[in-house]
Design an enzyme around this catalytic site. Structure first.
Site, short mmCIF file in Angstrom:
data_model
loop_
_atom_site.label_atom_id
_atom_site.label_comp_id
_atom_site.label_asym_id
_atom_site.label_seq_id
_atom_site.Cartn_x
_atom_site.Cartn_y
_atom_site.Cartn_z
CD GLN A 1 40.69 54.88 41.75
OE1 GLN A 1 41.64 54.22 41.35
NE2 GLN A 1 40.35 56.03 41.19
N GLY B 1 45.71 54.29 35.58
CA GLY B 1 45.77 53.40 36.74
C GLY B 1 44.41 53.26 37.37
CG HIS C 1 43.15 55.54 45.00
ND1 HIS C 1 42.12 56.38 45.39
CD2 HIS C 1 43.51 55.95 43.76
CE1 HIS C 1 41.89 57.25 44.42
NE2 HIS C 1 42.72 57.02 43.43
CG HIS D 1 47.04 58.73 42.09
ND1 HIS D 1 46.63 60.05 42.02
CD2 HIS D 1 45.90 57.99 41.94
CE1 HIS D 1 45.32 60.10 41.84
NE2 HIS D 1 44.85 58.85 41.79
CD GLU D 2 46.07 54.25 40.69
OE1 GLU D 2 45.10 53.97 41.42
OE2 GLU D 2 46.00 55.07 39.76
CB CYS E 1 41.75 61.14 40.93
SG CYS E 1 41.19 59.71 41.85
CG LEU E 2 40.21 57.15 36.33
CD1 LEU E 2 40.29 55.66 35.97
CD2 LEU E 2 39.88 57.97 35.09
#
Ligand code: K1U
Ligand code: ZN
Length: 169
Positions: free
Chosen positions: A51, A46, A138, A134-135, A92-93
């Protein structure tokens, strides 16, 4: 298409609250294509616009085995979450190399526009439900490490700052 740079924790820009997308136009179509390319290249499941330093409510996801089933959520709204929750291992990226457990709803229902600007209802469980939560965090300026203890979060912050300093040298 273009690869976008991903903001790294503890960059304060990750705490920006995203605004709604006003029109699903050519600019948004280009952003979707670039975010998908960036997510696939980074081997993530994702990516939220936050981000890549774009503070609009847009998410791309692909939890398929073949990495060939992209899901685009524009202006997502959580309309239902199951009372049952589980502790799931997350990464997480924006926090590379860190994995830890976060309590998430098992199932969620989300309303969103798709890449064509059509309204859709998504009913999710498993990894897709975890990834959507999670997204969406963000987009609200929340990074998963904020669910961890202050001690763990500070250790992660120190580790990330050291890695970023070393990468610049
Ligand atoms: O938002 C992101 O930084 C992407 C993130 C999404 C995510 C994965 C797993 C749980 C919650 C949220 C990632 O893609 S992390 C790396 C990853 O590829 C991965 C992690 C766990 C399972 C499957 C893939
Ligand atoms: Zn993340």
């Amino acid at each position: 298409m273009a690869l976008l740079s991903i903001l790294c924790f503890p960059d304060p820009k990750l705490h920006t609250v995203a605004k709604p997308v006003l029109a699903v136009d050519d600019r948004i179509q280009t952003l979707i294509a670039d975010m998908l390319e960036t997510m696939y290249e980074a081997k993530g499941v994702g990516l939220a616009a936050t981000q890549v330093d774009v503070h609009e409510r847009l998410i791309v996801i692909d939890v398929s085995e073949g990495r060939d089933t992209p899901l685009v959520l524009i202006n997502p709204q959580l309309i239902w979450a199951s009372p049952e929750t589980h502790l799931n291992e997350e990464g997480c990226l924006s926090v590379p190399g860190i994995y830890d457990g976060v309590q998430r709803h098992d199932c969620v229902k989300v309303e969103a526009l798709d890449a064509e600007g059509q309204k859709r209802l998504i009913e999710a469980d498993g990894l897709l439900a975890v990834c959507i939560q999670h997204e969406m965090d963000h987009l609200m300026g929340k990074v998963f490490v904020e669910y961890l203890s202050p001690l763990k979060r500070n250790r992660i912050k120190t580790k990330m700052l050291k890695a970023q300093r070393e990468a610049r040298e």
